[in-house]
Design an enzyme around this catalytic site. Structure first.
Site, mmCIF file in Angstrom:
data_model
loop_
_atom_site.group_PDB
_atom_site.id
_atom_site.type_symbol
_atom_site.label_atom_id
_atom_site.label_comp_id
_atom_site.label_asym_id
_atom_site.label_seq_id
_atom_site.Cartn_x
_atom_site.Cartn_y
_atom_site.Cartn_z
ATOM 1 N N THR A 64 45.041 14.054 -9.097
ATOM 2 C CA THR A 64 44.596 13.971 -7.713
ATOM 3 C C THR A 64 43.486 14.978 -7.443
ATOM 4 O OG1 THR A 64 46.760 13.189 -7.005
ATOM 5 C CG2 THR A 64 45.352 14.141 -5.306
ATOM 6 N N GLU A 94 34.272 14.023 -3.758
ATOM 7 C CA GLU A 94 33.441 14.988 -3.030
ATOM 8 C C GLU A 94 32.052 15.093 -3.656
ATOM 9 O OE1 GLU A 94 33.020 17.080 0.356
ATOM 10 O OE2 GLU A 94 34.865 16.083 -0.262
ATOM 11 N N TYR A 115 40.386 13.583 -9.027
ATOM 12 C CA TYR A 115 39.932 12.424 -8.252
ATOM 13 C C TYR A 115 39.249 12.873 -6.961
ATOM 14 C CZ TYR A 115 40.288 8.319 -5.258
ATOM 15 O OH TYR A 115 40.018 7.300 -4.392
ATOM 16 N N GLU A 116 39.880 13.768 -6.224
ATOM 17 C CA GLU A 116 39.297 14.248 -4.966
ATOM 18 C C GLU A 116 37.997 15.005 -5.221
ATOM 19 O OE1 GLU A 116 40.099 13.414 -1.937
ATOM 20 O OE2 GLU A 116 41.768 12.215 -2.658
ATOM 21 N N GLY A 117 37.942 15.787 -6.278
ATOM 22 C CA GLY A 117 36.713 16.495 -6.605
ATOM 23 C C GLY A 117 35.580 15.535 -6.935
#
Length: 145
Positions: free
Chosen positions: A23, A31, A26-28
């Protein structure tokens, strides 16, 4: 086994730790994509490219609001170069929602789109997904001051 109770396998701690790392990656990545869109593409040409794309779409309140927010971001980023990094994710989501709304508009007008197969998902998009646009735009506007 932890304390003789088998908590590690019972709770799947290995999977939870792995999923939390995935996660974060994925979030990085999201962004990075958001910053790339806003900083390297939209702001680099003063918003001309995205404005040209949006101008080709049918007029909607969301499209017009995104056009205005883009112009405002281009102007504000000159005085506050850190601003785009704060709103990049919200801007990416707003763009995606406008484009999804356009896509659903095309689906609704297609001859094969009649009936519940397409009308139920289209209604769900309008009711549950598209309202996120207002939230994202409000975040951008708040950061613009």
């Amino acid at each position: 086994m932890f304390g003789g109770h088998g908590y590690v396998s019972e709770w799947g701690i290995e999977q939870i730790v792995r999923d939390s790392r995935v996660t974060m990656i994925y979030e990085g990545t999201n962004e990075i994509q958001a910053i790339d869109l806003l900083v390297r593409k939209v702001l680099a040409d003063g918003g001309a490219g995205i404005s040209a794309l949006l101008a080709e779409l049918p007029a909607t309140a969301q499209r017009d609001a995104l056009l205005q927010a883009t112009a405002d971001l281009v102007h504000a980023a000159k005085a506050a170069p850190e601003l785009p990094y704060w709103v990049a994710d919200d801007y990416l989501r707003a763009v995606a929602l406008v484009l999804l709304d356009w896509a659903w508009g095309r689906i609704r007008t297609a001859p094969a789109a009649s009936g519940p197969r397409w009308s139920a998902p289209a209604q769900a998009f309008q009711t549950w997904v598209l309202p996120e646009f207002d939230m994202r735009l409000a975040i951008i506007r708040q950061r613009l001051g």
